[in-house]
Enzyme design. Structure first.
Site, PDB file in Angstrom:
ATOM      1  N   PRO A  14       0.794  -1.225   0.000  1.00 23.66           N
ATOM      2  CA  PRO A  14       0.000   0.000   0.000  1.00 23.66           C
ATOM      3  C   PRO A  14       0.829   1.278   0.000  1.00 23.66           C
ATOM      4  CG  PRO A  14      -0.096  -1.088   2.135  1.00 23.66           C
ATOM      5  CD  PRO A  14       0.531  -2.056   1.176  1.00 23.66           C
ATOM      6  N   ASN A  15       0.297   2.241  -0.746  1.00 22.61           N
ATOM      7  CA  ASN A  15       0.840   3.611  -0.840  1.00 22.61           C
ATOM      8  C   ASN A  15       2.126   3.711  -1.667  1.00 22.61           C
ATOM      9  OD1 ASN A  15      -1.194   4.933   0.777  1.00 22.61           O
ATOM     10  ND2 ASN A  15      -0.344   3.786   2.498  1.00 22.61           N
ATOM     11  N   ARG A  22       4.658  11.150  -2.508  1.00 20.36           N
ATOM     12  CA  ARG A  22       4.545  10.864  -1.085  1.00 20.36           C
ATOM     13  C   ARG A  22       5.869  11.116  -0.348  1.00 20.36           C
ATOM     14  NH1 ARG A  22       4.722   4.680   1.118  1.00 20.36           N
ATOM     15  NH2 ARG A  22       4.040   5.138   3.224  1.00 20.36           N
ATOM     16  N   TYR A  27      11.109   9.044   1.015  1.00 19.27           N
ATOM     17  CA  TYR A  27      11.080   7.961   0.016  1.00 19.27           C
ATOM     18  C   TYR A  27      11.734   8.316  -1.314  1.00 19.27           C
ATOM     19  CZ  TYR A  27       7.795   5.947   3.340  1.00 19.27           C
ATOM     20  OH  TYR A  27       7.226   5.433   4.474  1.00 19.27           O
ATOM     21  N   ASN A  78       8.320  -5.398  -0.930  1.00 17.51           N
ATOM     22  CA  ASN A  78       8.205  -4.229  -0.068  1.00 17.51           C
ATOM     23  C   ASN A  78       6.720  -4.158   0.276  1.00 17.51           C
ATOM     24  OD1 ASN A  78       7.993  -1.824   1.239  1.00 17.51           O
ATOM     25  ND2 ASN A  78       9.086  -0.610  -0.301  1.00 17.51           N
ATOM     26  N   ALA A  81       3.224  -0.634   4.720  1.00 13.47           N
ATOM     27  CA  ALA A  81       2.779  -0.692   6.122  1.00 13.47           C
ATOM     28  C   ALA A  81       2.328  -2.091   6.542  1.00 13.47           C
ATOM     29  CB  ALA A  81       1.653   0.313   6.340  1.00 13.47           C
ATOM     30  N   HIS A  84       4.394  -4.337   8.945  1.00 16.87           N
ATOM     31  CA  HIS A  84       4.365  -4.233  10.402  1.00 16.87           C
ATOM     32  C   HIS A  84       3.082  -4.801  11.015  1.00 16.87           C
ATOM     33  CE1 HIS A  84       7.555  -1.582   9.180  1.00 16.87           C
ATOM     34  NE2 HIS A  84       6.691  -0.747   8.612  1.00 16.87           N
ATOM     35  N   ASP A  91       2.181 -15.619   6.536  1.00 14.92           N
ATOM     36  CA  ASP A  91       1.746 -17.006   6.307  1.00 14.92           C
ATOM     37  C   ASP A  91       1.818 -17.371   4.826  1.00 14.92           C
ATOM     38  OD1 ASP A  91       1.316 -17.407   8.985  1.00 14.92           O
ATOM     39  OD2 ASP A  91      -0.875 -17.284   8.890  1.00 14.92           O
ATOM     40  N   GLU A 102      13.344  -9.088   1.413  1.00 16.22           N
ATOM     41  CA  GLU A 102      12.509  -7.964   1.851  1.00 16.22           C
ATOM     42  C   GLU A 102      13.234  -6.647   1.568  1.00 16.22           C
ATOM     43  OE1 GLU A 102      11.774  -8.209   6.058  1.00 16.22           O
ATOM     44  OE2 GLU A 102      10.606  -6.346   6.107  1.00 16.22           O
ATOM     45  N   HIS A 104      12.932  -2.243   1.854  1.00 17.75           N
ATOM     46  CA  HIS A 104      12.291  -0.981   2.235  1.00 17.75           C
ATOM     47  C   HIS A 104      13.152   0.160   1.726  1.00 17.75           C
ATOM     48  CE1 HIS A 104       9.478  -3.100   4.714  1.00 17.75           C
ATOM     49  NE2 HIS A 104      10.493  -3.809   5.170  1.00 17.75           N
ATOM     50  N   LEU A 105      12.498   1.167   1.185  1.00 13.85           N
ATOM     51  CA  LEU A 105      13.227   2.334   0.692  1.00 13.85           C
ATOM     52  C   LEU A 105      13.920   3.059   1.848  1.00 13.85           C
ATOM     53  CD1 LEU A 105      10.205   3.256  -1.453  1.00 13.85           C
ATOM     54  CD2 LEU A 105      12.451   2.986  -2.483  1.00 13.85           C
ATOM     55  N   ARG A 111      13.258   4.982  12.197  1.00 14.28           N
ATOM     56  CA  ARG A 111      11.955   5.652  12.174  1.00 14.28           C
ATOM     57  C   ARG A 111      11.122   5.268  13.404  1.00 14.28           C
ATOM     58  NH1 ARG A 111       9.300   5.062   6.553  1.00 14.28           N
ATOM     59  NH2 ARG A 111       8.120   6.837   7.397  1.00 14.28           N
ATOM     60  N   ARG A 115       7.564   0.810  13.323  1.00 13.48           N
ATOM     61  CA  ARG A 115       8.122   0.323  12.054  1.00 13.48           C
ATOM     62  C   ARG A 115       9.320  -0.605  12.258  1.00 13.48           C
ATOM     63  NH1 ARG A 115       5.561   3.766   8.162  1.00 13.48           N
ATOM     64  NH2 ARG A 115       5.031   5.740   9.132  1.00 13.48           N
TER      65      ARG A 115
HETATM   66  C1  DQA Z   1       8.314   1.292   3.615  1.00 12.46           C
HETATM   67  C2  DQA Z   1       8.418   1.510   5.131  1.00 12.46           C
HETATM   68  C3  DQA Z   1       7.070   1.266   5.800  1.00 12.46           C
HETATM   69  O1  DQA Z   1       7.177   1.490   7.202  1.00 12.46           O
HETATM   70  C4  DQA Z   1       6.025   2.212   5.246  1.00 12.46           C
HETATM   71  O2  DQA Z   1       4.762   1.937   5.815  1.00 12.46           O
HETATM   72  C5  DQA Z   1       5.951   2.180   3.770  1.00 12.46           C
HETATM   73  C6  DQA Z   1       7.189   2.129   3.002  1.00 12.46           C
HETATM   74  C7  DQA Z   1       9.615   1.672   2.899  1.00 12.46           C
HETATM   75  O3  DQA Z   1       9.775   1.271   1.735  1.00 12.46           O
HETATM   76  O4  DQA Z   1      10.466   2.362   3.465  1.00 12.46           O
HETATM   77  O5  DQA Z   1       4.881   2.274   3.173  1.00 12.46           O
HETATM   78  O6  DQA Z   1       8.050  -0.077   3.380  1.00 12.46           O
END
Ligand code: DQA
Length: 150
Positions: A14-15, A22, A27, A78, A81, A84, A91, A102, A104-105, A111, A115
């Site tokens: 998401p997002n 954003r 990011y 990635n 959210a 977390h 699963d 995994e 994350h940017l 943070r 997170r």
């Molecule tokens: C994220 C870190 C997460 O905590 C956050 O909710 C994101 C982006 C990152 O790529 O840094 O949406 O996964």
């Protein structure tokens, strides 16, 4: 003997469709389309195919991870959210039994404390965070080695 190109599934939660707009101070200014293009080029250079997807819906991500059991040689994720919060994604990754990296940017450990914990990490071989979009390239390199057993 003809060899089939192995596919890496690159999942974004998401997002992440909002990248570029954003919180660019967190990011970066690249869009998800920019990252997809870079991943495609790098996967091709590594001799891999890439299937790059994004969804704001947890169930889509779960279904795609389930499908990866037979459709992909490995997974880069990635989960945004959902990292977390989602036992369902954990699963699905455990059931898929595919090597997983995994990404994350941002450096999630610098943070908010909520997170710092990742359900995804429990199913991932390793995690790359804090390198912005370059993390996806690093993840592809790591996954190529895992898939090839080197
Ligand atoms: C994220 C870190 C997460 O905590 C956050 O909710 C994101 C982006 C990152 O790529 O840094 O949406 O996964």
């Amino acid at each position: 003997m003809a060899s089939t190109t192995q596919t890496v599934l690159i999942l974004n939660g998401p997002n992440l469709n909002m990248l570029g707009i954003r919180q660019p101070e967190v990011y970066g200014s690249e869009t998800l389309a920019d990252i997809e293009k870079a991943c495609l080029a790098h996967a091709t250079a590594l001799g891999l195919a890439s299937d790059f997807r994004q969804s704001n819906h947890e169930g889509d991500l779960v279904t795609w991870i389930q499908e990866a059991r037979t459709a992909a040689a490995g997974i880069i994720i990635n989960a945004g959210a959902y990292t977390h919060t989602s036992v369902a994604i954990l699963d699905a990754l455990l059931a898929a039994e595919r090597p997983t990296v995994e990404v994350h940017l941002s450096n999630i450990h610098q943070r908010d404390s909520f997170r710092h914990h990742s359900y995804v990490s429990k199913a991932a071989k390793g995690m790359i965070c804090g390198f912005g979009s370059h993390g996806y390239i690093l993840a592809l390199d790591a996954l190529a080695r895992l898939i090839r057993g080197v």
